[in-house]
Design a protein around this motif. Sequence first.
Motif, PDB file in Angstrom:
ATOM      1  N   ASP A 148      33.293  39.508  41.138  1.00  0.00           N
ATOM      2  CA  ASP A 148      34.310  38.486  41.345  1.00  0.00           C
ATOM      3  C   ASP A 148      33.863  37.102  40.873  1.00  0.00           C
ATOM      4  O   ASP A 148      34.618  36.132  40.988  1.00  0.00           O
ATOM      5  CB  ASP A 148      34.724  38.419  42.817  1.00  0.00           C
ATOM      6  CG  ASP A 148      33.543  38.131  43.738  1.00  0.00           C
ATOM      7  OD1 ASP A 148      32.383  38.280  43.295  1.00  0.00           O
ATOM      8  OD2 ASP A 148      33.787  37.748  44.905  1.00  0.00           O
ATOM      9  N   GLU A 149      32.648  37.008  40.344  1.00  0.00           N
ATOM     10  CA  GLU A 149      32.138  35.715  39.888  1.00  0.00           C
ATOM     11  C   GLU A 149      31.758  35.712  38.412  1.00  0.00           C
ATOM     12  O   GLU A 149      31.167  34.747  37.926  1.00  0.00           O
ATOM     13  CB  GLU A 149      30.919  35.302  40.731  1.00  0.00           C
ATOM     14  CG  GLU A 149      31.251  35.046  42.196  1.00  0.00           C
ATOM     15  CD  GLU A 149      30.036  34.640  43.009  1.00  0.00           C
ATOM     16  OE1 GLU A 149      28.904  34.714  42.451  1.00  0.00           O
ATOM     17  OE2 GLU A 149      30.197  34.262  44.187  1.00  0.00           O
ATOM     18  N   LEU A 150      32.085  36.766  37.672  1.00  0.00           N
ATOM     19  CA  LEU A 150      31.702  36.850  36.275  1.00  0.00           C
ATOM     20  C   LEU A 150      32.474  35.828  35.435  1.00  0.00           C
ATOM     21  O   LEU A 150      33.677  35.613  35.632  1.00  0.00           O
ATOM     22  CB  LEU A 150      31.968  38.251  35.732  1.00  0.00           C
ATOM     23  CG  LEU A 150      31.160  39.396  36.359  1.00  0.00           C
ATOM     24  CD1 LEU A 150      31.548  40.721  35.726  1.00  0.00           C
ATOM     25  CD2 LEU A 150      29.667  39.145  36.229  1.00  0.00           C
TER      26      LEU A 150
ATOM     27  N   PRO B 249      36.591  32.185  33.496  1.00  0.00           N
ATOM     28  CA  PRO B 249      36.401  33.308  34.426  1.00  0.00           C
ATOM     29  C   PRO B 249      36.874  34.614  33.801  1.00  0.00           C
ATOM     30  O   PRO B 249      37.913  34.661  33.130  1.00  0.00           O
ATOM     31  CB  PRO B 249      37.264  32.922  35.624  1.00  0.00           C
ATOM     32  CG  PRO B 249      37.479  31.445  35.505  1.00  0.00           C
ATOM     33  CD  PRO B 249      37.498  31.163  34.036  1.00  0.00           C
ATOM     34  N   LEU B 250      36.129  35.669  34.023  1.00  0.00           N
ATOM     35  CA  LEU B 250      36.514  36.970  33.490  1.00  0.00           C
ATOM     36  C   LEU B 250      37.878  37.389  34.022  1.00  0.00           C
ATOM     37  O   LEU B 250      38.648  38.064  33.333  1.00  0.00           O
ATOM     38  CB  LEU B 250      35.460  38.012  33.861  1.00  0.00           C
ATOM     39  CG  LEU B 250      35.549  39.369  33.161  1.00  0.00           C
ATOM     40  CD1 LEU B 250      35.241  39.239  31.682  1.00  0.00           C
ATOM     41  CD2 LEU B 250      34.607  40.379  33.803  1.00  0.00           C
ATOM     42  N   SER B 251      38.200  36.966  35.224  1.00  0.00           N
ATOM     43  CA  SER B 251      39.471  37.336  35.847  1.00  0.00           C
ATOM     44  C   SER B 251      40.675  36.700  35.158  1.00  0.00           C
ATOM     45  O   SER B 251      41.811  37.117  35.392  1.00  0.00           O
ATOM     46  CB  SER B 251      39.472  36.928  37.324  1.00  0.00           C
ATOM     47  OG  SER B 251      39.279  35.523  37.457  1.00  0.00           O
ATOM     48  N   LYS B 252      40.434  35.717  34.297  1.00  0.00           N
ATOM     49  CA  LYS B 252      41.529  35.002  33.630  1.00  0.00           C
ATOM     50  C   LYS B 252      41.802  35.530  32.223  1.00  0.00           C
ATOM     51  O   LYS B 252      42.693  35.021  31.542  1.00  0.00           O
ATOM     52  CB  LYS B 252      41.208  33.510  33.548  1.00  0.00           C
ATOM     53  CG  LYS B 252      41.019  32.829  34.896  1.00  0.00           C
ATOM     54  CD  LYS B 252      42.278  32.822  35.727  1.00  0.00           C
ATOM     55  CE  LYS B 252      42.097  32.052  37.030  1.00  0.00           C
ATOM     56  NZ  LYS B 252      43.319  32.083  37.870  1.00  0.00           N
ATOM     57  N   VAL B 253      41.029  36.518  31.776  1.00  0.00           N
ATOM     58  CA  VAL B 253      41.200  37.025  30.423  1.00  0.00           C
ATOM     59  C   VAL B 253      41.549  38.503  30.467  1.00  0.00           C
ATOM     60  O   VAL B 253      41.409  39.171  31.492  1.00  0.00           O
ATOM     61  CB  VAL B 253      39.919  36.823  29.580  1.00  0.00           C
ATOM     62  CG1 VAL B 253      39.461  35.368  29.645  1.00  0.00           C
ATOM     63  CG2 VAL B 253      38.800  37.766  30.003  1.00  0.00           C
TER      64      VAL B 253
ATOM     65  N   PHE C  77      37.638  39.614  24.052  1.00  0.00           N
ATOM     66  CA  PHE C  77      38.728  39.370  25.000  1.00  0.00           C
ATOM     67  C   PHE C  77      39.824  38.544  24.354  1.00  0.00           C
ATOM     68  O   PHE C  77      39.651  37.960  23.275  1.00  0.00           O
ATOM     69  CB  PHE C  77      38.190  38.650  26.239  1.00  0.00           C
ATOM     70  CG  PHE C  77      37.654  37.265  25.966  1.00  0.00           C
ATOM     71  CD1 PHE C  77      38.460  36.144  26.139  1.00  0.00           C
ATOM     72  CD2 PHE C  77      36.354  37.083  25.532  1.00  0.00           C
ATOM     73  CE1 PHE C  77      37.979  34.873  25.886  1.00  0.00           C
ATOM     74  CE2 PHE C  77      35.852  35.810  25.271  1.00  0.00           C
ATOM     75  CZ  PHE C  77      36.671  34.709  25.449  1.00  0.00           C
ATOM     76  N   SER C  78      40.958  38.521  25.030  1.00  0.00           N
ATOM     77  CA  SER C  78      42.062  37.666  24.601  1.00  0.00           C
ATOM     78  C   SER C  78      42.430  36.728  25.738  1.00  0.00           C
ATOM     79  O   SER C  78      42.377  37.095  26.910  1.00  0.00           O
ATOM     80  CB  SER C  78      43.278  38.505  24.180  1.00  0.00           C
ATOM     81  OG  SER C  78      43.822  39.192  25.290  1.00  0.00           O
ATOM     82  N   ILE C  79      42.792  35.505  25.361  1.00  0.00           N
ATOM     83  CA  ILE C  79      43.248  34.514  26.328  1.00  0.00           C
ATOM     84  C   ILE C  79      44.209  33.576  25.604  1.00  0.00           C
ATOM     85  O   ILE C  79      43.924  33.095  24.500  1.00  0.00           O
ATOM     86  CB  ILE C  79      42.066  33.727  26.948  1.00  0.00           C
ATOM     87  CG1 ILE C  79      42.575  32.755  28.015  1.00  0.00           C
ATOM     88  CG2 ILE C  79      41.227  33.039  25.895  1.00  0.00           C
ATOM     89  CD1 ILE C  79      41.457  32.119  28.836  1.00  0.00           C
TER      90      ILE C  79
END
Length: 261
Positions: free
Chosen positions: A23-25, A46-50, A6-8
């Motif tokens: 929604d909780e990964l 959080p997976l949702s942030k990457v 992933f990238s962040i």
Amino acid sequence: MRIARFSIDGNVAFGAVEGDRPDELVLDIIKGIPFTDFELSGTKVPLSKVRLLPPVLPNKVVAFGRNYAEHARELGNEVPDAPFAFFKPSTSVIGPGDEIQYPSFTEDLHHEAELAVVIGRLCREVPRERVKDVIFGYTCANDITARDVQKREKQWARAKGFDTSCPLGPWVETGLDVETASDLTIQLTVNGEQRQLGRTSEMTHSIEDLVVNISEAMTLLPGDVILTGTPAGVGPLHVGDEVAVTIEGIGTLTNKVVKRG
């Protein structure tokens, strides 16, 4: 363990995916790369942030054609006696959520849901009993194919090797052994409508067969990917379609088709 790339904030890393509900990964960032002994950093995001990337950047993608009898027959082809290999270049690889670009040189773009085997160590001439030792894990793949070009040109370099023709993801599942991976449900939907449904147990040539076959000819490197063929039900994609490959025990790979700019 599910290993994602992933990238962040402009940085690229690997992480272990934790949690069960979508929604909780969260990702526990890995120190280093996952193909050697590694440690989890304990730093979680959080997976949702990457942005998820292709789970590996393969040196080569080795794909096997006509490895499901019903798929071979639906296109009027014979089932090959021996594994039938071709290549997709590294430039064809995209990740989950990335766009499949509909090439200008085709009018008949098709989907092909596939189980992808990810190699975990440098190997050559792998004996059947050692295949399990060289596999890092498994992920979902979509062998996007310009069907008209494939038929017209006979060899498949352009038909299956164009940019964005090899979606991989969403992560690599390392917790499956060869026996389990050899009997999983594999399905594909287009805009939510089921198009393909089969089991990896329907392969004509097994995962072991394929690894043995290609490693007789060439060295496999960590991160290389082997595509194992597609069940029956392949069909056309159009600009605007959302296509999703789901494999039992691994996850779902979703991409949207756009017109190449």
